[in-house]
Design an enzyme around this catalytic site. Structure first.
Site, mmCIF file in Angstrom:
data_model
loop_
_atom_site.group_PDB
_atom_site.id
_atom_site.type_symbol
_atom_site.label_atom_id
_atom_site.label_comp_id
_atom_site.label_asym_id
_atom_site.label_seq_id
_atom_site.Cartn_x
_atom_site.Cartn_y
_atom_site.Cartn_z
ATOM 1 N N ASP A 229 -10.514 8.607 -30.657
ATOM 2 C CA ASP A 229 -11.107 8.291 -31.957
ATOM 3 C C ASP A 229 -10.762 6.845 -32.285
ATOM 4 O O ASP A 229 -10.536 6.041 -31.376
ATOM 5 C CB ASP A 229 -10.598 9.267 -33.023
ATOM 6 C CG ASP A 229 -11.629 9.524 -34.115
ATOM 7 O OD1 ASP A 229 -12.148 8.542 -34.673
ATOM 8 O OD2 ASP A 229 -11.925 10.694 -34.415
ATOM 9 N N HIS A 252 -12.787 4.442 -30.698
ATOM 10 C CA HIS A 252 -13.916 4.149 -31.577
ATOM 11 C C HIS A 252 -13.748 2.840 -32.323
ATOM 12 O O HIS A 252 -14.439 2.591 -33.306
ATOM 13 C CB HIS A 252 -14.117 5.290 -32.574
ATOM 14 C CG HIS A 252 -14.520 6.577 -31.925
ATOM 15 N ND1 HIS A 252 -14.736 7.745 -32.646
ATOM 16 C CD2 HIS A 252 -14.758 6.895 -30.620
ATOM 17 C CE1 HIS A 252 -15.077 8.718 -31.800
ATOM 18 N NE2 HIS A 252 -15.083 8.227 -30.576
#
Length: 405
Positions: A229, A252
């Site tokens: 993430d 991310h």
């Protein structure tokens, strides 16, 4: 040997150990001296707590809880609480701390938490050791990847929480395989994070590297973060955050948001991200807000960033909603203003290298882009820039121009 002689000998040995510790380092509280085994199989949670309480209640010196090297300690969900008696307290991790590898252990515990420090001022977490969350059991039952699995879980433990820990620091620690977020910072003022290494697979669900919420005056430097993430995510009610010399990937990117999901009044300002590099990430520098939110994100600087095969190097999404790609226009929105993008180079894996998707109702204002050179990571391909309801100025930007006056 009669019982009185045995008691005398035990007392003498105990006295000698205490005298030896006092002569050596009376400020040191080694978990092995408080009953920890360190074999990776025995539950050492109680010994950790007893050592912490002894150090935290010390009235003089600089107490130090020691997790020695060449040992592996199995620790169940635990909270180290303050305040402590001295101005500073050290928690030195030279060995390895591992979590139970079965999610069933958390049935009687807070499923969001494994290790936590709460209300400790002057906390110094340091050492060259490792914190291993053994998250695979959680990933295998995650609702994100296994929505049809009966009993799938949306919530999993964070490896380390720092809760209301002021004037504190976290440095030199290695984190791996957290069930969910690796490090959560909440309600802290004056925290420094330096030279941490965070590693988990790129497909591990919701494993943010560092998530910051309701905190101010934070510095994150000289760290390498790869996860499933955001490498670093900045939540609501945060201000004066400085991030520099961070390597991000997989993951991310470095994200402000998402913000305003519950329609709340967002307050995020004075965020600086400098001298960072992104390798193979989904995003680079991202700001993401929900349509139903209110409030502001302002005074943000992204400078001297390098992108290597990044899907969305520069992205603002001010129209986030539950149905991606089908968000109905709303009259509300979080005001995004005074955002600087400066000194950026690298490659994009998608056609749109710069994507500023702002709200019609609450447009982005005061956007500045300067000295940016982005190209495709594939020979012969071109990249473009898209700016929707984004107002500002740009100089020396490729691809561009796209900002509105």
């Amino acid at each position: 040997m009669d019982i009185f002689a045995l008691v005398f000998i035990i007392g003498l040995v105990s006295s000698n150990i205490a005298w030896s510790n006092a002569e050596g380092n009376p400020d040191s509280f080694n978990v092995l001296d408080y009953g920890a085994v360190g074999d990776g199989n025995t539950d050492d949670s109680k010994a950790f707590l007893v050592a912490w309480k002894a150090a935290c209640s010390a009235e003089t010196g600089t107490p130090e809880v020691v997790i020695p090297e060449e040992t592996t300690f199995l620790v169940y969900p635990i909270i180290f609480t303050g305040p402590c008696m001295t101005d500073t307290i050290n928690f030195t991790i030279s060995g390895t701390i591992i979590a139970p590898n079965s999610p069933s252990v958390w049935e009687k515990h807070d499923a969001s938490q494994w290790l936590a420090f709460s209300g400790v001022t002057g906390l110094i977490v340091d050492g060259m050791g490792m914190i291993d969350g053994q998250g695979k059991g959680w990933w295998d039952q995650s609702c994100k990847y296994h929505p049809d699995l009966e009993g799938c879980t949306k919530l999993a433990p964070t490896s380390l929480k720092l809760l209301s820990c002021n004037e504190s620091s976290l440095s030199n620690i290695r984190f791996t395989n957290s069930p969910q977020t690796h490090v959560l910072v909440r309600g802290c003022n004056g925290l420094k994070v330096d030279n941490v290494l965070i590693q988990s697979p790129g497909n591990s669900p919701n494993t943010d590297g560092v998530h910051i919420h309701a905190s101010r005056n934070l510095v994150i430097t000289n760290s390498k973060i790869g996860s499933g993430d955001d490498c670093i995510s900045i939540g609501d009610y945060t201000s004066n955050i400085y991030i520099a010399h961070v390597e991000c990937g997989p993951g991310h990117g470095i994200s402000i948001g998402s913000l305003g999901k519950g329609g709340n009044f967002v307050q995020v300002e004075n965020i600086e991200v400098r001298n960072a590099c992104f390798k193979g990430t989904t995003n680079g520098a991202r700001i993401k807000t929900w349509q139903v939110g209110k409030g502001f994100v302002r005074k943000v600087t992204f400078e001297n960033l390098e992108f290597n095969s990044v899907k969305n190097p520069l992205i603002i999404d001010q129209n986030y909603c539950n149905i991606r790609g089908a968000c109905k226009e709303q009259s509300t929105g979080v005001q995004i203003s005074n955002v600087i993008y400066k000194g950026m180079v690298g490659t994009s894996t998608t056609e749109i290298a710069i994507n500023l998707n702002c709200s019609r109702s609450v447009p982005c204002h005061g956007i500045s882009m300067e000295s940016i050179q982005l190209k495709s990571d594939r020979d012969g391909k071109e990249v473009t820039a898209t700016c929707i309801h984004a107002h500002g100025q740009e100089t020396g930007v490729v691809p561009g121009p796209c900002l509105h006056d």
